[in-house]
Design a protein around this motif. Structure first.
Motif, PDB file in Angstrom:
ATOM      1  N   THR A  62      -1.628   2.860  -3.200  1.00  0.00           N
ATOM      2  CA  THR A  62      -2.033   3.321  -1.868  1.00  0.00           C
ATOM      3  C   THR A  62      -3.304   2.615  -1.425  1.00  0.00           C
ATOM      4  O   THR A  62      -3.436   2.196  -0.254  1.00  0.00           O
ATOM      5  CB  THR A  62      -2.256   4.844  -1.880  1.00  0.00           C
ATOM      6  OG1 THR A  62      -1.065   5.493  -2.332  1.00  0.00           O
ATOM      7  CG2 THR A  62      -2.616   5.362  -0.498  1.00  0.00           C
ATOM      8  N   LEU A  66      -3.906   0.259   1.870  1.00  0.00           N
ATOM      9  CA  LEU A  66      -4.941   0.507   2.869  1.00  0.00           C
ATOM     10  C   LEU A  66      -5.844  -0.707   3.040  1.00  0.00           C
ATOM     11  O   LEU A  66      -6.238  -1.059   4.168  1.00  0.00           O
ATOM     12  CB  LEU A  66      -5.772   1.734   2.469  1.00  0.00           C
ATOM     13  CG  LEU A  66      -5.043   3.085   2.555  1.00  0.00           C
ATOM     14  CD1 LEU A  66      -5.903   4.187   1.949  1.00  0.00           C
ATOM     15  CD2 LEU A  66      -4.705   3.422   4.009  1.00  0.00           C
ATOM     16  N   ARG A  69      -4.393  -3.205   5.176  1.00  0.00           N
ATOM     17  CA  ARG A  69      -4.206  -2.716   6.547  1.00  0.00           C
ATOM     18  C   ARG A  69      -2.724  -2.497   6.874  1.00  0.00           C
ATOM     19  O   ARG A  69      -2.245  -2.814   7.953  1.00  0.00           O
ATOM     20  CB  ARG A  69      -4.829  -3.682   7.560  1.00  0.00           C
ATOM     21  CG  ARG A  69      -6.325  -3.873   7.353  1.00  0.00           C
ATOM     22  CD  ARG A  69      -6.927  -4.769   8.421  1.00  0.00           C
ATOM     23  NE  ARG A  69      -8.330  -4.980   8.188  1.00  0.00           N
ATOM     24  CZ  ARG A  69      -9.297  -4.132   8.556  1.00  0.00           C
ATOM     25  NH1 ARG A  69      -8.972  -3.008   9.172  1.00  0.00           N
ATOM     26  NH2 ARG A  69     -10.565  -4.418   8.312  1.00  0.00           N
ATOM     27  N   ARG A  70      -2.024  -1.924   5.907  1.00  0.00           N
ATOM     28  CA  ARG A  70      -0.613  -1.566   6.130  1.00  0.00           C
ATOM     29  C   ARG A  70      -0.537  -0.038   6.215  1.00  0.00           C
ATOM     30  O   ARG A  70       0.010   0.649   5.372  1.00  0.00           O
ATOM     31  CB  ARG A  70       0.251  -2.110   5.000  1.00  0.00           C
ATOM     32  CG  ARG A  70       0.262  -3.648   4.965  1.00  0.00           C
ATOM     33  CD  ARG A  70       0.738  -4.202   3.644  1.00  0.00           C
ATOM     34  NE  ARG A  70       2.098  -3.793   3.318  1.00  0.00           N
ATOM     35  CZ  ARG A  70       2.708  -4.135   2.180  1.00  0.00           C
ATOM     36  NH1 ARG A  70       2.059  -4.883   1.283  1.00  0.00           N
ATOM     37  NH2 ARG A  70       3.938  -3.731   1.947  1.00  0.00           N
ATOM     38  N   GLY A  71      -1.171   0.508   7.268  1.00  0.00           N
ATOM     39  CA  GLY A  71      -1.361   1.952   7.411  1.00  0.00           C
ATOM     40  C   GLY A  71      -0.078   2.748   7.470  1.00  0.00           C
ATOM     41  O   GLY A  71       0.024   3.828   6.893  1.00  0.00           O
ATOM     42  N   ALA A  72       0.928   2.243   8.193  1.00  0.00           N
ATOM     43  CA  ALA A  72       2.174   3.001   8.333  1.00  0.00           C
ATOM     44  C   ALA A  72       2.833   3.229   6.983  1.00  0.00           C
ATOM     45  O   ALA A  72       3.295   4.332   6.654  1.00  0.00           O
ATOM     46  CB  ALA A  72       3.125   2.266   9.267  1.00  0.00           C
ATOM     47  N   GLU A  73       2.877   2.177   6.189  1.00  0.00           N
ATOM     48  CA  GLU A  73       3.478   2.305   4.857  1.00  0.00           C
ATOM     49  C   GLU A  73       2.598   3.142   3.939  1.00  0.00           C
ATOM     50  O   GLU A  73       3.088   3.904   3.105  1.00  0.00           O
ATOM     51  CB  GLU A  73       3.694   0.911   4.265  1.00  0.00           C
ATOM     52  CG  GLU A  73       4.472   0.926   2.961  1.00  0.00           C
ATOM     53  CD  GLU A  73       4.715  -0.479   2.436  1.00  0.00           C
ATOM     54  OE1 GLU A  73       5.190  -0.590   1.285  1.00  0.00           O
ATOM     55  OE2 GLU A  73       4.428  -1.459   3.167  1.00  0.00           O
ATOM     56  N   ALA A  74       1.262   3.018   4.115  1.00  0.00           N
ATOM     57  CA  ALA A  74       0.329   3.753   3.253  1.00  0.00           C
ATOM     58  C   ALA A  74       0.430   5.255   3.466  1.00  0.00           C
ATOM     59  O   ALA A  74       0.171   6.044   2.549  1.00  0.00           O
ATOM     60  CB  ALA A  74      -1.101   3.281   3.514  1.00  0.00           C
ATOM     61  N   THR A  75       0.813   5.675   4.697  1.00  0.00           N
ATOM     62  CA  THR A  75       0.900   7.118   4.981  1.00  0.00           C
ATOM     63  C   THR A  75       1.882   7.808   4.048  1.00  0.00           C
ATOM     64  O   THR A  75       1.627   8.903   3.531  1.00  0.00           O
ATOM     65  CB  THR A  75       1.325   7.340   6.444  1.00  0.00           C
ATOM     66  OG1 THR A  75       0.362   6.729   7.308  1.00  0.00           O
ATOM     67  CG2 THR A  75       1.424   8.829   6.755  1.00  0.00           C
ATOM     68  N   VAL A  78       0.310   8.218   0.723  1.00  0.00           N
ATOM     69  CA  VAL A  78      -0.704   9.283   0.709  1.00  0.00           C
ATOM     70  C   VAL A  78      -0.031  10.641   0.535  1.00  0.00           C
ATOM     71  O   VAL A  78      -0.502  11.507  -0.222  1.00  0.00           O
ATOM     72  CB  VAL A  78      -1.544   9.253   2.003  1.00  0.00           C
ATOM     73  CG1 VAL A  78      -2.408  10.514   2.118  1.00  0.00           C
ATOM     74  CG2 VAL A  78      -2.417   8.012   2.039  1.00  0.00           C
TER      75      VAL A  78
END
Length: 579
Positions: A62, A66, A69-75, A78
């Motif tokens: 995760t 982050l 900067r791959r926020g959508a996948e990181a969500t 999380v």
């Protein structure tokens, strides 16, 4: 007061090379008894450990997402981290509930088994173990053993955590696992030393607990004697004499655990620093990501989970020590019975070549005696001559070291349990009120004689009068009916009268009766020829009413005959204080 009897811990539980010790077999049996629950506990613990092991890897991945900067996948990752945090907490809650119920269930099973064995062993068990020590083993030590299944299941997870941490380090980078394994032998040595020393402490601590309990029961039993002697302070000091050593062993256990924790505090950070140093070096070389570094730091903590292992090792050591003490009780052989029935007969009792031993000392030797069916025999002799031992052998409350005791031609060893107990009745100097009520005390035995037989037996024992004066008569609870020594003996006699089939044995059972009551009871006793009667006698009047007298001296049958014939011997008269 009587000297406390405590069996040497470790004797029965000592391990023969190549074989499991009796204590280990007890632990294995307890685990098998709760096998399904133990397996469920192990699965819960392993599942929680698995989630804990997955969390560092997921956190590391995760973090890498982050940083990239791959926020959508990181969500999504999380959310997965959140689940991995919550799952172990829920599983731990289930584990606590199941562990408690498993320990209670296992303890109840072991106590039931232990109590049944003690009662089956009979007087042999109480001869070897002091009552207080026996209660400590049955209550406290059995509870320690009862925790073993849950502790074993937890130990699986406790080992899986560090092993999984090392494997995870190896999967991230073999150099990380190598750096950790360099110092791993130090942790193994630490745990081994802790287990050995804490085992010695637990053994001595539990032994001292049993000794104090034994002394306390003796003091409570002798409370009147202590009060009359004015020796309360001295007796208190005697009961609590082992307390300083108990305290010393308790502090020693805490010091051992504290020392292990201190050593772990020294070794564990060094191992973690080693892993982090290797991880940092590999990061600079480009072999690891920042997320891998985070995961490695968490796995290093899991791999050095000595604190959890120390707790489980300590619990297992206590359970194993307690199992050894339980095994010592179970090693005392229970009385084995045969399957024979009695033929029709008058109740002829025979002792042929009988020798009896107590505490390694011969108390009866070469006893040959026949009590014809339907007759009465008084057993007399000085204190320590073996009268009570002979009475115990006559109804198989004890077995001879040599020789045979037979009833109507059948050795008592070959009789079935129910057959024997229906054929032989006993009354003692200090009968125990075990039936719940006064009537239940008289009816207490291998079979229920019925209310009419209970009343008839009470009349024969001169107990019916005082029983009917009680608030609820025969239904009066024993705790609501304080009885004198003579009244207790009359209830014991009534119980024996209600149950004896062919043989009735009275071991000093009229010693607390007044002369008139003793005369009435003796008249009822000797007013029948349907039972063989063996009476341990201390009064000349009791011996005079018997058909024959067996005179014991120095563990031998000195003479037999009628009271009238033996009375001509000055030594016989001296037994009763007559010139």
């Amino acid at each position: 007061m009587a000297q406390t009897r405590t069996a040497p811990t470790g004797t029965a539980a000592g391990k023969t090379p190549g074989r499991r010790s009796p204590g280990d077999r007890i632990l294995l049996g307890a685990t098998r008894h709760s096998a399904a629950r133990t397996a469920a506990l192990a699965l819960l613990a392993v599942a929680a450990t698995g989630a804990t092991l997955l969390l560092p890897a997921v956190l590391g991945h995760t973090l890498d997402l982050l940083l990239a900067r791959r926020g959508a996948e990181a969500t999504r990752w999380v959310l997965l981290c959140t689940g991995l945090v919550c799952v172990p907490a829920a599983l731990d809650a289930l584990d606590e509930v199941l562990s408690g119920t498993t320990a209670a269930r296992t303890t109840a099973w072991l106590r039931h088994r232990l109590l049944g064995h003690v009662l089956a062993a009979g007087p042999r068990a109480t001869a070897r173990f002091a009552p207080g020590d026996l209660v400590t083993r049955l209550v406290g030590n059995a509870a320690d053993v009862g925790t073993a299944p849950g502790t074993l299941a937890g130990s699986v997870a406790a080992v899986a955590g560090p092993v999984g941490g090392v494997v995870a380090l190896g999967l991230i980078d073999p150099w990380l696992a190598g750096g950790f394994l360099v110092g791993a032998p130090l942790l193994a040595l630490l745990l081994r030393a802790f287990a050995r020393v804490s085992g010695d402490c637990a053994t001595e601590y539990q032994r001292l607990q049993g000794e104090i309990a034994g002394r306390l029961v003796e003091a409570v039993d002798g409370a009147r004697t202590i009060a009359a002697a004015g020796s309360a302070e001295r007796e208190t000091a005697r009961v609590l004499a082992p307390l300083p050593e108990l305290s010393r062993q308790g502090h020693r256990m805490w010091r051992v655990q504290g020392r292990a924790a201190a050593q772990a505090v020294t070794v564990v950070p060094l191992l973690q620093i080693t892993v982090l140093a290797v991880a940092g070096l590999r990061l600079t070389q480009g072999a690891l990501s920042v997320g891998d570094l985070l995961a490695a730091s968490r796995y290093a903590v899991l791999a050095t989970g000595v604190g959890v292992l120390v707790g489980h090792v300590g619990a297992l050591v206590r359970a194993r020590t307690a199992a050894g003490r339980v095994a010592e009780v179970l090693a005392e052989p229970a009385t084995a019975h045969g399957y024979c029935r009695l033929p029709a007969g008058p109740g002829t009792l025979e002792l042929r070549g009988v020798r009896a031993e107590r505490g390694g000392r011969t108390v009866l030797r070469d006893v040959d005696l026949v009590v014809p069916g339907g007759t009465s025999l008084a057993v007399v002799g000085r204190s320590g001559s073996g009268k009570s031992v002979l009475a115990a052998l006559a109804g198989r409350l004890a077995d001879p070291a040599a020789g045979v005791v037979a009833l109507d031609g059948v050795p008592l060893r070959e009789l079935g349990h129910d057959t024997l107990r229906r054929a032989v009745g006993y009354a003692f100097a200090r009968p125990a009120p075990l039936g719940g009520t006064i009537g239940g005390t008289i009816a207490f035995g291998a079979f229920d004689p019925g209310p009419d037989a209970v009343t008839d037996a009470a009349r024969a024992a001169c107990a019916d009068g005082f029983v009917r004066r009680l608030p609820l008569g025969y239904a009066t609870p024993c705790e609501d009916a304080p009885l004198s020594g003579g009244e207790s003996q009359r209830l014991g006699l009534a119980r024996a009268f209600a149950h004896a089939g062919r043989v009735l044995i009275l071991d000093d059972a009229t010693s607390s009766l007044d002369t008139l009551t003793e005369h009435e009871v003796t008249r009822a006793l000797h007013g029948t020829t349907t039972r063989t009667r063996v009476v341990v006698a201390h009064r000349a009047s009791t011996a005079a009413r018997a058909d024959r007298v067996a005179w014991l001296a120095d563990g031998r049958l000195h003479a037999t005959g009628t009271h009238e014939d033996l009375w001509r011997d000055p030594e016989y008269r001296a037994l009763f204080g007559a010139p």
